[in-house]
Motif scaffolding. Structure first.
Motif, mmCIF file in Angstrom:
data_model
loop_
_atom_site.group_PDB
_atom_site.id
_atom_site.type_symbol
_atom_site.label_atom_id
_atom_site.label_comp_id
_atom_site.label_asym_id
_atom_site.label_seq_id
_atom_site.Cartn_x
_atom_site.Cartn_y
_atom_site.Cartn_z
ATOM 1 N N MET A 1 0.665 -1.026 -0.025
ATOM 2 C CA MET A 1 0.052 -0.045 0.126
ATOM 3 C C MET A 1 0.720 1.263 0.044
ATOM 4 O O MET A 1 2.136 1.321 0.470
ATOM 5 C CB MET A 1 -0.781 -0.213 1.242
ATOM 6 N N SER A 2 0.446 2.191 -0.486
ATOM 7 C CA SER A 2 1.172 3.574 -0.672
ATOM 8 C C SER A 2 0.404 4.825 0.034
ATOM 9 O O SER A 2 -0.675 4.584 0.447
ATOM 10 C CB SER A 2 1.585 4.061 -1.976
ATOM 11 N N THR A 3 0.926 5.722 0.200
ATOM 12 C CA THR A 3 0.622 7.122 0.573
ATOM 13 C C THR A 3 0.833 8.139 -0.414
ATOM 14 O O THR A 3 1.897 8.275 -0.793
ATOM 15 C CB THR A 3 1.195 7.393 2.142
ATOM 16 N N ILE A 4 -0.123 8.871 -0.557
ATOM 17 C CA ILE A 4 -0.129 9.807 -1.473
ATOM 18 C C ILE A 4 -0.049 11.300 -0.599
ATOM 19 O O ILE A 4 -0.554 11.598 0.336
ATOM 20 C CB ILE A 4 -1.605 10.075 -2.328
ATOM 21 N N CYS A 5 1.027 11.938 -1.021
ATOM 22 C CA CYS A 5 1.371 13.407 -0.381
ATOM 23 C C CYS A 5 0.289 14.348 -0.762
ATOM 24 O O CYS A 5 -0.227 14.589 -1.728
ATOM 25 C CB CYS A 5 2.492 13.828 -0.794
ATOM 26 N N PRO A 6 -0.301 14.892 0.412
ATOM 27 C CA PRO A 6 -1.240 15.969 0.025
ATOM 28 C C PRO A 6 -1.107 17.382 -0.700
ATOM 29 O O PRO A 6 -1.707 17.882 -1.227
ATOM 30 C CB PRO A 6 -1.976 16.193 1.456
ATOM 31 N N CYS A 8 2.080 17.426 -2.609
ATOM 32 C CA CYS A 8 2.424 17.550 -4.182
ATOM 33 C C CYS A 8 1.994 16.281 -5.044
ATOM 34 O O CYS A 8 2.044 16.306 -6.156
ATOM 35 C CB CYS A 8 3.848 17.410 -4.431
ATOM 36 N N GLY A 9 1.084 15.468 -4.315
ATOM 37 C CA GLY A 9 0.490 14.256 -5.133
ATOM 38 C C GLY A 9 1.443 13.107 -5.327
ATOM 39 O O GLY A 9 1.083 12.100 -6.000
ATOM 40 N N THR A 10 2.682 13.027 -4.875
ATOM 41 C CA THR A 10 3.708 12.009 -4.835
ATOM 42 C C THR A 10 3.207 10.768 -4.189
ATOM 43 O O THR A 10 2.767 10.768 -3.119
ATOM 44 C CB THR A 10 4.978 12.531 -4.489
ATOM 45 N N THR A 11 3.425 9.733 -4.829
ATOM 46 C CA THR A 11 3.145 8.266 -4.048
ATOM 47 C C THR A 11 4.542 7.909 -3.206
ATOM 48 O O THR A 11 5.550 8.072 -3.934
ATOM 49 C CB THR A 11 2.870 7.302 -5.099
ATOM 50 N N ASN A 12 4.127 7.757 -2.084
ATOM 51 C CA ASN A 12 5.452 7.362 -1.066
ATOM 52 C C ASN A 12 5.149 6.048 -0.488
ATOM 53 O O ASN A 12 3.939 5.481 -0.357
ATOM 54 C CB ASN A 12 5.317 8.394 0.006
ATOM 55 N N LEU A 13 6.035 5.413 -0.001
ATOM 56 C CA LEU A 13 6.021 4.023 0.685
ATOM 57 C C LEU A 13 5.269 4.334 1.979
ATOM 58 O O LEU A 13 5.108 5.278 2.823
ATOM 59 C CB LEU A 13 7.322 3.510 1.073
ATOM 60 N N GLU A 14 4.169 3.262 2.249
ATOM 61 C CA GLU A 14 3.194 3.544 3.384
ATOM 62 C C GLU A 14 4.224 3.237 4.684
ATOM 63 O O GLU A 14 5.463 2.679 4.844
ATOM 64 C CB GLU A 14 2.468 2.114 3.392
ATOM 65 N N GLY A 15 3.974 4.345 5.841
ATOM 66 C CA GLY A 15 4.878 4.360 6.741
ATOM 67 C C GLY A 15 5.767 5.356 6.719
ATOM 68 O O GLY A 15 6.331 5.767 7.788
ATOM 69 N N GLU A 16 6.115 6.037 5.671
ATOM 70 C CA GLU A 16 7.021 7.314 5.554
ATOM 71 C C GLU A 16 6.410 8.419 6.326
ATOM 72 O O GLU A 16 5.240 8.708 6.284
ATOM 73 C CB GLU A 16 7.476 7.549 4.187
ATOM 74 N N ASP A 17 7.297 9.136 7.195
ATOM 75 C CA ASP A 17 6.718 10.265 7.770
ATOM 76 C C ASP A 17 6.935 11.441 7.120
ATOM 77 O O ASP A 17 6.234 12.470 7.177
ATOM 78 C CB ASP A 17 7.764 10.624 9.028
ATOM 79 N N GLU A 18 7.546 11.646 5.942
ATOM 80 C CA GLU A 18 7.681 12.602 5.097
ATOM 81 C C GLU A 18 7.788 12.316 3.668
ATOM 82 O O GLU A 18 8.356 11.179 3.379
ATOM 83 C CB GLU A 18 8.820 13.791 5.467
ATOM 84 N N CYS A 19 7.330 13.286 2.847
ATOM 85 C CA CYS A 19 7.288 12.984 1.293
ATOM 86 C C CYS A 19 8.614 13.005 0.794
ATOM 87 O O CYS A 19 9.442 13.998 1.101
ATOM 88 C CB CYS A 19 6.370 13.986 0.563
#
Length: 192
Positions: A1-6, A8-19
């Motif tokens: 699963m991934s996390t989208i930065c609100p 810039c919209g970049t897809t980040n690894l789940e669990g990352e604290d910063e984009c």
């Protein structure tokens, strides 16, 4: 699963604290909803609510032999490697076994900096307990140093989190049948 930065919209690894792209804060993005009171508590309480392990700092030029003796003497699983008042690495019992290996005798006089994990993941004291759980899970760690500014405050371990949850959990499992030493017994048939 991934996390989208609100931001810039970049897809980040789940669990990352910063984009990874813009450095935006991802700590509050995609937080799960708590299913119980203990989950809600763990999601909101800061790390300072836990009984953290005290700091056991050593210098990077300390010999591996002295580091091992310190681990044993202090009854701890992790030593913080500090230089100029700043955390630069950690040295755990598990790392001694995996990185030093069975051919340890010639390595005992070498500096601990050769065997430490440099630039370890850290958390601030106001981070929620779930952040420590996530860091340990995603990174495969059993400890997370708690740092404010550059000052070490302590270490949160997996066992600290488990002890807290065990102590504060008020939930009870309700079973339909009578319990036995090995599980739930099926309800008994009534005599007609």
């Amino acid at each position: 699963m991934s996390t989208i930065c609100p931001l810039c919209g970049t897809t980040n690894l789940e669990g990352e604290d910063e984009c990874a792209n813009c450095g935006g804060d991802l700590r509050t993005v995609d937080l799960p909803s708590p299913a119980s009171q203990i989950e809600q508590t763990v999601m909101q309480l800061p790390l300072t609510a836990l009984k953290m392990t005290s700091v056991h700092a050593i210098a990077p030029d300390t010999s591996l032999e002295v580091a091992i003796q310190t681990l044993v003497r202090q009854h701890v699983d992790l030593l913080e490697v500090v230089e100029g008042g700043r955390l630069i690495g950690v040295r755990s019992i598990r790392e001694i076994v995996t990185r030093v290996g069975p051919d340890y005798r010639p390595k005992l006089k070498l500096p601990v900096r050769q065997f430490m994990t440099p630039s370890p993941e850290t958390l601030p004291p106001d981070a929620p307990i779930t952040f420590a759980i996530n860091k340990m899970d995603v990174g495969g760690y059993r400890h997370v140093p708690v740092v404010q500014g550059e000052r070490m405050l302590g270490v949160v371990s997996a066992s600290d989190v488990i002890a807290y949850i065990e102590k504060h959990s008020k939930e009870h499992v309700v079973t339909a049948g009578a319990t036995t030493s090995h599980g739930v017994e099926a309800p008994r048939a009534r005599n007609a």
